[in-house]
Scaffold this motif. Sequence first.
Motif, short mmCIF file in Angstrom:
data_model
loop_
_atom_site.label_atom_id
_atom_site.label_comp_id
_atom_site.label_asym_id
_atom_site.label_seq_id
_atom_site.Cartn_x
_atom_site.Cartn_y
_atom_site.Cartn_z
N ARG A 39 -1.06 4.97 11.33
CA ARG A 39 -1.83 3.77 11.62
C ARG A 39 -2.32 3.13 10.33
O ARG A 39 -2.23 1.92 10.14
N ASN A 40 -2.86 3.95 9.43
CA ASN A 40 -3.38 3.45 8.15
C ASN A 40 -2.25 2.89 7.29
O ASN A 40 -2.42 1.88 6.61
N LYS A 41 -1.10 3.55 7.33
CA LYS A 41 0.04 3.12 6.52
C LYS A 41 0.48 1.72 6.93
O LYS A 41 0.75 0.87 6.07
N SER A 42 0.53 1.46 8.23
CA SER A 42 0.96 0.14 8.69
C SER A 42 -0.05 -0.93 8.29
O SER A 42 0.34 -2.04 7.88
N LEU A 43 -1.33 -0.63 8.37
CA LEU A 43 -2.36 -1.60 7.99
C LEU A 43 -2.34 -1.87 6.49
O LEU A 43 -2.48 -3.01 6.05
N ARG A 44 -2.16 -0.81 5.70
CA ARG A 44 -2.08 -0.97 4.24
C ARG A 44 -0.87 -1.82 3.87
O ARG A 44 -0.95 -2.70 3.01
N SER A 45 0.24 -1.56 4.54
CA SER A 45 1.46 -2.31 4.27
C SER A 45 1.27 -3.78 4.63
O SER A 45 1.70 -4.68 3.89
N GLU A 46 0.63 -4.03 5.75
CA GLU A 46 0.39 -5.40 6.20
C GLU A 46 -0.49 -6.15 5.20
O GLU A 46 -0.23 -7.31 4.89
N THR A 47 -1.52 -5.48 4.68
CA THR A 47 -2.41 -6.16 3.72
C THR A 47 -1.66 -6.54 2.46
O THR A 47 -1.82 -7.66 1.96
N SER A 48 -0.82 -5.65 1.96
CA SER A 48 -0.10 -5.97 0.72
C SER A 48 0.94 -7.06 0.97
O SER A 48 1.13 -7.94 0.13
N THR A 49 1.58 -7.05 2.13
CA THR A 49 2.57 -8.07 2.46
C THR A 49 1.90 -9.45 2.54
O THR A 49 2.41 -10.43 1.98
#
Length: 90
Positions: A20-30
């Motif tokens: 869950r955290n990985k997807s949110l972190r990825s979304e923020t950087s994108t």
Amino acid sequence: MAIIKSQIKRNKQNEKRRLRNKSLRSETSTLTKAAIAAASTGSDNTEQMLNTALRCLDKAAAKGVLHKNAAARRKSRLVKRVRELTAGTS
């Protein structure tokens, strides 16, 4: 591999949270990269992209993915960068 039942459960929970955290972190950087790209090209929707990125950073801080000060620092740097880029293209 864990043998104890509580540790097996804890490992499952940690894995769910990690994904869950990985997807949110990825979304923020994108979204951050998209906002910077929109600003550098002088796109019309720069403000919208910036607001989306800032909202995502706030959401990550609220959910505990990012520390609140880290999110504030990233937001500050992003706004500063976008303003510099839009001033350069105008």
